[in-house]
Design an enzyme around this catalytic site. Sequence first.
Site, PDB file in Angstrom:
ATOM      1  N   SER A 110      46.205  28.554  28.248  1.00 23.16           N
ATOM      2  CA  SER A 110      46.513  28.215  29.618  1.00 23.16           C
ATOM      3  C   SER A 110      46.523  29.498  30.452  1.00 23.16           C
ATOM      4  O   SER A 110      45.603  30.299  30.356  1.00 23.16           O
ATOM      5  CB  SER A 110      47.843  27.461  29.667  1.00 23.16           C
ATOM      6  N   ASP A 154      41.193  18.181  28.929  1.00 21.84           N
ATOM      7  CA  ASP A 154      42.164  19.112  29.508  1.00 21.84           C
ATOM      8  C   ASP A 154      42.066  19.101  31.031  1.00 21.84           C
ATOM      9  O   ASP A 154      40.997  19.373  31.580  1.00 21.84           O
ATOM     10  CB  ASP A 154      41.866  20.520  28.972  1.00 21.84           C
TER      11      ASP A 154
END
Length: 514
Positions: A185, A448
């Site tokens: 991330s 995602d």
Amino acid sequence: MMWALTSLLLAGFARAAIPNAMLRGMPTLPTPPVPDRPITSPNGTALPPITTVYYFDQLIDHNNPDLGTFQQRYWMDWEFYEPGGPIILMTPGETDADGYEGYLTNETINGLIAQQQNGATVLIEHRFFGYSNPYDNLTSQSLALLTIQQAIDDLEYFVNTADLPMPGGDAVKPGQAPWILIGGSYSGALTGWTMVNKPGLFWAAYASSAVVEAITDYYGYFTPIWEYMPQNCSSDVQAVIAYLDGMYLANDTTGIQTLKEAFGLGDVVHVDDFAGALQYNLFDWQSLQPDVGPGAMFFDFCDALEVKDGVSAGPEGWGLDNAIYSWGNFWNTTYYNYVCESEDAETCLGTYNTSQSYWTNVTVNDAERSWFWMVCNQVGWYQVGPPEGQPAIVSRILQPIYEERQCVNMFPQAFAYPPLPTVTETDTMYDGWNINVPRLFFANGLRDPWREATVSADGLNKPNTTSMPIYEGDGFHCSDLLTDNGIVDPTVAAVQEAGLMYMKEWLAEWMPST
């Protein structure tokens, strides 16, 4: 990647009374289990518990070392370590690192690499998160030292300076031992940016769901959600959003009030805050993983919309009237309490009362505040409505100005008017989508919501090379970091196996230089 950000960051539990919806979708890491078992070294020596906290004297300001140091927390596990093995470093990014000690173990890709390569794992807390703070507050003045470059410089100073607590830990600096940087991330982006900014410091790196491209108008967050959520659910959500946006364009305040009341949100004063509240159900997607099934809040939401008398709607959904009733009923019976608990709607969901402690509290260990500083200044990632002509599962009422106004709410000493984040400068300095450095492995997931800020963004078509491999499975956010996700999803396993293969190849090429 810090993004309304706290959802990501704070992977998957109720985040009550956070008026900034964006912080519910922070780019955060999933939390692996912390094993409750004795840890021993390869020769059978009992090791300290992996929850043992160590402290490093980190520079407050790398541009002015005379300011002194602060104590930066870190954790370490050397159960697989043998002399000559790599040191595998991760920061969990925009969160209190306590609770992320599982990233030291083979419950994660970090530990799998350590196990394969006889390495040691280190987890270091990011400056201005948790209890690693240069100053004892999070005022704008203090946070001026919370920048991407300071965070990169922290990693460099730690790697070059720290004497690690394991036997021989004072003789594993770069040049004496290979270092591997891992992140996911935002911390995955930081991994890529560090490889660009400090070439040669880390021998190799692994970046999962790495949001390397800073983007102000990040409507692409919702693209993978729209693509992969149940089609009947997306159809009905689009119908409600189109209805709201149509009334907004027509200035139909009476109709908007009636819609708000259907959700039990009639007391939310501003229409943009109501539109922001409707995003919350979509941010729940970010906490999904391959091993998550029925019972997850996102699926409960879609079931509430689409299952009627035991029958599921077709791909077109049940239509607008049922969607308003069923989505509103879900808020009234389940979701309001999940989000707001005992607070009234305006206190919980409104963003205009700047006297609320949410905006004014400067106490340390407030991940949302620290992350928001980074968002407002350098990375953007404002999760907003899409341009006309694209499917909208969130309202076009929500534009970057909605978040930029909240930057002023949170940091009035720094911003006299809504700031534009310096995304062009960030992407120029750290290469963004143009990143091209050797021995950097990218792992991404089709499902995602941060995919569109990674090197696997639609239309980017960045080549997968043996120098900088890019692998994409069917996973969600940072799915490949967790060992268990590879057990339940063979596409995630394939990404993990490729990462392990490349680490083995690259480490075989390393030679000491000192």
